[in-house]
Design a protein around this motif. Sequence first.
Motif, mmCIF file in Angstrom:
data_model
loop_
_atom_site.group_PDB
_atom_site.id
_atom_site.type_symbol
_atom_site.label_atom_id
_atom_site.label_comp_id
_atom_site.label_asym_id
_atom_site.label_seq_id
_atom_site.Cartn_x
_atom_site.Cartn_y
_atom_site.Cartn_z
ATOM 1 N N UNK A 1 41.239 3.263 -28.952
ATOM 2 C CA UNK A 1 41.224 2.186 -29.945
ATOM 3 C C UNK A 1 40.040 2.306 -30.901
ATOM 4 N N UNK A 2 38.861 2.576 -30.326
ATOM 5 C CA UNK A 2 37.623 2.440 -31.105
ATOM 6 C C UNK A 2 36.702 3.649 -31.073
ATOM 7 N N UNK A 3 36.939 4.606 -30.169
ATOM 8 C CA UNK A 3 36.027 5.726 -30.031
ATOM 9 C C UNK A 3 35.185 5.585 -28.771
ATOM 10 N N UNK A 4 34.196 6.458 -28.627
ATOM 11 C CA UNK A 4 33.366 6.438 -27.426
ATOM 12 C C UNK A 4 32.427 5.236 -27.406
ATOM 13 N N UNK A 5 31.912 4.933 -26.220
ATOM 14 C CA UNK A 5 30.960 3.837 -25.981
ATOM 15 C C UNK A 5 31.583 2.451 -26.195
ATOM 16 N N UNK A 6 32.831 2.315 -25.794
ATOM 17 C CA UNK A 6 33.497 1.019 -25.760
ATOM 18 C C UNK A 6 34.253 0.912 -24.442
ATOM 19 N N UNK A 7 34.613 -0.323 -24.057
ATOM 20 C CA UNK A 7 35.380 -0.539 -22.836
ATOM 21 C C UNK A 7 36.314 -1.723 -23.032
ATOM 22 N N UNK A 8 37.454 -1.687 -22.337
ATOM 23 C CA UNK A 8 38.379 -2.824 -22.306
ATOM 24 C C UNK A 8 38.328 -3.429 -20.914
ATOM 25 N N UNK A 9 38.231 -4.768 -20.846
ATOM 26 C CA UNK A 9 38.243 -5.494 -19.572
ATOM 27 C C UNK A 9 39.623 -6.107 -19.355
ATOM 28 N N UNK A 10 40.060 -6.113 -18.104
ATOM 29 C CA UNK A 10 41.355 -6.698 -17.768
ATOM 30 C C UNK A 10 41.222 -7.698 -16.612
ATOM 31 N N UNK A 11 42.133 -8.681 -16.600
ATOM 32 C CA UNK A 11 42.302 -9.579 -15.462
ATOM 33 C C UNK A 11 41.022 -10.230 -14.975
ATOM 34 N N UNK A 12 40.777 -10.106 -13.664
ATOM 35 C CA UNK A 12 39.590 -10.714 -13.075
ATOM 36 C C UNK A 12 38.299 -10.128 -13.652
ATOM 37 N N UNK A 13 38.377 -8.897 -14.142
ATOM 38 C CA UNK A 13 37.203 -8.297 -14.777
ATOM 39 C C UNK A 13 36.847 -9.010 -16.061
ATOM 40 N N UNK A 14 37.852 -9.316 -16.881
ATOM 41 C CA UNK A 14 37.609 -10.066 -18.112
ATOM 42 C C UNK A 14 37.084 -11.458 -17.788
ATOM 43 N N UNK A 15 37.649 -12.058 -16.726
ATOM 44 C CA UNK A 15 37.186 -13.391 -16.335
ATOM 45 C C UNK A 15 35.748 -13.350 -15.826
ATOM 46 N N UNK A 16 35.375 -12.265 -15.124
ATOM 47 C CA UNK A 16 34.007 -12.136 -14.620
ATOM 48 C C UNK A 16 33.000 -12.111 -15.762
#
Length: 425
Positions: free
Chosen positions: A142-157
């Motif tokens: 989506x954006x290149x290096x040095x990015x991350x996507x959070x999902x589910x309980x991880x996004x909530x954390x």
Amino acid sequence: MRNRGIDPELALGNFVEVDRERREAITRVETLKAQRNRLTEEIAKLKREGVDATSQSDQTRALKSEAESLEYSAAIADERLKEILQAIPNLPQDSVPIGKSADDNRQEKVWGEQTVFDFPAKPHWDLGEALGILDFGRAAKISGSRFVVHFGQGARLERALANFMIDLHTGEHGYTEVLPPYMVNSKSLFGTGQLPKFAEDSFHCDDKGTYQPGVYQDNDHWLIPTAEVPVTNLFRDETLEESQLPISFCAYTPCFRSEAGSYGKDVRGMIRQHQFQKVELVKFVRPEDSNAEHERLTRHAETVLERLGLPYRRMLLCTGDMGFSAAKTYDLEVWLPGQQLYREISSCSNFESFQARRANIRYRPAQAKKSEFLHTLNGSGLAVGRTYLAILENYQQADGTIKIPSVLVPYMNGDTVIGKQQGRS
């Protein structure tokens, strides 16, 4: 400056020569103006007497032209002197240890014992991807290096941590929450010390053309590297009353950094991201209170780690490792068992009057006729992403799940464990 690892001769460059040229130009301009004034009086007298004053008028025009040229030269010299001075860092306090690098920082305190498991500890990137809560590959798409996507309980954390920190700082520590803009102008970045020296470390928006060093606009835009910038600049060019101080703000914002000087460093995981979230603590205080407020702010950041049960240490940064604007800085470093090292999670600094001078933030002491520069402080309370990964590594279990710290359970909808996310592939 030498204690900071800076050669004064290189930093000051031709300052003395430029200053001499500027002073000589100003002195010459004053002499020329005095000559013009005398000639003007003489011309007026000659005209009254009906005598031709052409020669004197020509001399006046020549003197004016020379004076204007010298004034321009003096202005150019003045700008050059400002550029040199603006690149000089803050002076370290006497209590700051003299050193060249992080190896010379001084450990001031250790809290908690390093987490030890009866199974091989994994780093957060392995834990998060196995559970389906972190996705570095799709973020890179989506954006290149040095990015991350959070999902589910991880996004909530991530959200739970931010809410917990804000509630702690506003409810117990007395901070007022602020939601500032996520873009600022170059005047704001100059005020807090990011410009002109660290322009490459920030993202400049392409809405108003190219940034020009030394030209600090109020209608261009930069993505904020930290909430310190917009929050500190709330009072730029203002004078506060002493009765208003101290003022304590906290702000939860995304932060954007180019990591220009970190090529090849910490390429795995969430350590050096171009975008991350942070809860920032900012204080405006009287000069005589700034050291005590610095200790108090640092304790507020430490309290977050202690409530989460994360082992950490407090480091007093040496002169060579301290930030450009800081007079004294404590770094809080959290223990990461998956990597077997301590990692910075908060930097708490006393800037004294350095930022206030650049941003023109003053206060009026009671019974005083003149206003003075106040002192500013700030610190992470905490960097949310690094707190997130510290929880993954310190609360991992043998089956790869993550136990949720008890203080976060109410923010996690009552969940006590983060397990593998359903529907992720």
